[in-house]
Design a protein around this motif. Structure first.
Motif, PDB file in Angstrom:
ATOM      1  N   ARG A 275       0.849  -1.174  -0.007  1.00 21.12           N
ATOM      2  CA  ARG A 275       0.222   0.152   0.018  1.00 21.12           C
ATOM      3  C   ARG A 275       0.772   1.287   0.092  1.00 21.12           C
ATOM      4  O   ARG A 275       0.534   2.242  -0.772  1.00 21.12           O
ATOM      5  N   ALA A 276       1.986   1.155   0.876  1.00 25.58           N
ATOM      6  CA  ALA A 276       2.829   2.272   0.866  1.00 25.58           C
ATOM      7  C   ALA A 276       3.428   2.525  -0.501  1.00 25.58           C
ATOM      8  O   ALA A 276       3.627   3.817  -0.978  1.00 25.58           O
ATOM      9  N   ARG A 277       4.127   1.469  -0.930  1.00 26.87           N
ATOM     10  CA  ARG A 277       4.570   1.614  -2.417  1.00 26.87           C
ATOM     11  C   ARG A 277       3.814   2.120  -3.523  1.00 26.87           C
ATOM     12  O   ARG A 277       4.193   3.007  -4.130  1.00 26.87           O
ATOM     13  N   PHE A 278       2.494   1.633  -3.164  1.00 27.74           N
ATOM     14  CA  PHE A 278       1.491   2.171  -4.490  1.00 27.74           C
ATOM     15  C   PHE A 278       1.157   3.534  -4.027  1.00 27.74           C
ATOM     16  O   PHE A 278       1.338   4.307  -5.058  1.00 27.74           O
ATOM     17  N   LEU A 279       1.018   3.916  -2.852  1.00 32.88           N
ATOM     18  CA  LEU A 279       0.802   5.371  -2.656  1.00 32.88           C
ATOM     19  C   LEU A 279       1.908   6.189  -3.182  1.00 32.88           C
ATOM     20  O   LEU A 279       1.905   7.284  -3.813  1.00 32.88           O
ATOM     21  N   ALA A 280       3.177   5.974  -2.733  1.00 26.21           N
ATOM     22  CA  ALA A 280       4.269   6.787  -3.390  1.00 26.21           C
ATOM     23  C   ALA A 280       4.452   6.786  -4.678  1.00 26.21           C
ATOM     24  O   ALA A 280       4.720   7.813  -5.379  1.00 26.21           O
TER      25      ALA A 280
ATOM     26  N   ALA B  76       2.119   6.377  -7.301  1.00 26.31           N
ATOM     27  CA  ALA B  76       0.734   6.888  -7.721  1.00 26.31           C
ATOM     28  C   ALA B  76       0.881   8.288  -7.377  1.00 26.31           C
ATOM     29  O   ALA B  76       0.860   9.149  -8.342  1.00 26.31           O
ATOM     30  N   SER B  77       1.157   8.812  -6.315  1.00 27.08           N
ATOM     31  CA  SER B  77       1.429  10.403  -6.185  1.00 27.08           C
ATOM     32  C   SER B  77       2.705  10.963  -6.827  1.00 27.08           C
ATOM     33  O   SER B  77       2.378  11.802  -7.499  1.00 27.08           O
ATOM     34  N   HIS B  78       3.501  10.223  -7.027  1.00 25.69           N
ATOM     35  CA  HIS B  78       4.639  10.828  -7.720  1.00 25.69           C
ATOM     36  C   HIS B  78       4.436  10.790  -9.221  1.00 25.69           C
ATOM     37  O   HIS B  78       4.697  11.740  -9.548  1.00 25.69           O
TER      38      HIS B  78
ATOM     39  N   LEU C 272      -0.689  12.767  -0.016  1.00 26.33           N
ATOM     40  CA  LEU C 272      -0.631  11.309  -0.143  1.00 26.33           C
ATOM     41  C   LEU C 272       1.069  10.568  -0.071  1.00 26.33           C
ATOM     42  O   LEU C 272       1.290   9.766   0.578  1.00 26.33           O
ATOM     43  N   LEU C 273       1.804  11.400  -0.787  1.00 26.74           N
ATOM     44  CA  LEU C 273       3.205  11.105  -0.566  1.00 26.74           C
ATOM     45  C   LEU C 273       3.559  11.559   0.582  1.00 26.74           C
ATOM     46  O   LEU C 273       4.572  10.417   1.052  1.00 26.74           O
ATOM     47  N   ASP C 274       3.550  12.229   1.327  1.00 29.10           N
ATOM     48  CA  ASP C 274       4.035  12.466   2.645  1.00 29.10           C
ATOM     49  C   ASP C 274       3.398  11.227   3.718  1.00 29.10           C
ATOM     50  O   ASP C 274       3.998  10.852   4.360  1.00 29.10           O
ATOM     51  N   LEU C 275       2.250  10.828   3.493  1.00 31.30           N
ATOM     52  CA  LEU C 275       1.677   9.902   4.401  1.00 31.30           C
ATOM     53  C   LEU C 275       2.228   8.673   4.155  1.00 31.30           C
ATOM     54  O   LEU C 275       2.754   7.920   4.975  1.00 31.30           O
ATOM     55  N   SER C 276       2.474   8.299   2.707  1.00 28.64           N
ATOM     56  CA  SER C 276       3.369   7.025   2.294  1.00 28.64           C
ATOM     57  C   SER C 276       4.680   7.311   2.857  1.00 28.64           C
ATOM     58  O   SER C 276       5.102   5.871   3.634  1.00 28.64           O
TER      59      SER C 276
END
Ligand code: ADP
Length: 271
Positions: A35-40, A42-44, A90-94
């Motif tokens: 999930r963290a990898r996806f968030l990072a 996706a937001s990037h 999103l990026l910060d949260l991941s």
């Protein structure tokens, strides 16, 4: 004998249950990493085309004299800025979830930080006809400046977005031995007791707040979750006191700077 057998069976069951728990834990951890990898990712990736949009909308505005077209280009710019803000949340949260964000504390005075907050939000407050008051303080603190600024910015941004009448006050007061609490007060709608613990959860939004806002003011329900996690990294809890129809107070407590830093700066000013 019966007792020994029963004991053996119990031990075997405990062992099986422990294995099962370990397997489930590993699965959960893998899911959380994915999930963290996806968030990072996706937001990037989503921010790249936004950068192009920012350039295009500036180009559209350059040299444009038609008021209608200028307004539309400005509108595009505002929307792009909102999206960029959401993606950076999103990026910060991941980053926070993956543990790659670590605080680097230093001694610094709070006043300039509050002045930055004032500069960032003064125009927004004026546009919304809200009072924004930042009380001066001579307190110095020892913490990560960027993270603390991020927390205070998130809280003030929320306070201004949710408040319709009145205003927002940011103050600093002594809290416990060697600590100060930065408090953000607003005269907004307040948060119902049953929602108060949940507002720090990711993606949680109070239903009425969601439906009453225009599309451009929509957040994702990540601001407080991010602020909450950042506060944890700084060794603090985000406090919330709120009464419906009266308003809310969010507070973050940080250690005071060692006395010598304060004295050093005062001496330097005198020289
Ligand atoms: P967002 O503002 O993007 O929805 P947040 O995590 O910042 O997400 O806040 C979560 C929810 O908490 C908001 O949707 C809103 O319902 C409520 N909330 C946050 N700050 C305030 C405030 N100052 N006054 C009233 N409600 C608030």
């Amino acid at each position: 004998v019966a007792l020994t057998e029963a004991w053996d069976e119990l031990e075997a069951r405990i062992a099986a249950a422990t294995d099962e728990l370990a397997r489930k834990n590993a699965k959960l951890e893998a899911a959380s990493h994915a999930r963290a990898r996806f968030l990072a990712a996706a937001s990037h990736d989503l921010r790249q085309p936004l950068y192009a949009l920012t350039l295009f909308s500036s180009a559209l505005k350059a040299g444009e004299t038609d008021p209608g077209r200028l307004a539309r280009a400005s509108h595009i710019q505002e929307c792009v800025a909102t999206l960029d803000g959401l993606f950076s949340e999103l990026l910060d949260l991941s980053r926070l979830e993956s543990g790659t964000m670590q605080p680097s504390p230093s001694d610094f005075p709070l006043d300039p930080l509050l002045e930055d907050v004032n500069r960032t939000f003064r125009m927004i407050a004026e546009k919304r006809e809200l009072r924004l008051v930042l009380r001066k303080t001579d307190a110095w603190v020892h913490t990560d400046r960027t993270m603390l600024a991020r927390i205070v910015n998130n809280l003030v941004s929320n306070a201004l977005r949710y408040t319709e009448r009145g205003g927002v006050l940011v103050g600093v007061r002594a809290a416990g031995t060697g600590h100060v609490r930065i408090e953000v007060w607003d005269t907004g709608p307040g948060i119902a007791p049953e929602h108060q613990a949940r507002v720090f959860e990711e993606f949680f939004q109070v239903e009425s707040a969601r439906s009453e806002r225009g599309p451009r003011e929509h957040g994702m329900g990540l601001g407080l979750a991010t602020a909450h996690r950042l506060a944890h990294l700084l060794g603090s809890e985000l406090e919330l006191h709120s009464r419906l129809q009266l308003g809310s107070m969010f507070g973050v407590t940080v250690p005071r700077a060692h006395a010598e830093a304060h004295t050093r700066a005062a001496d330097a000013q005198r020289d």
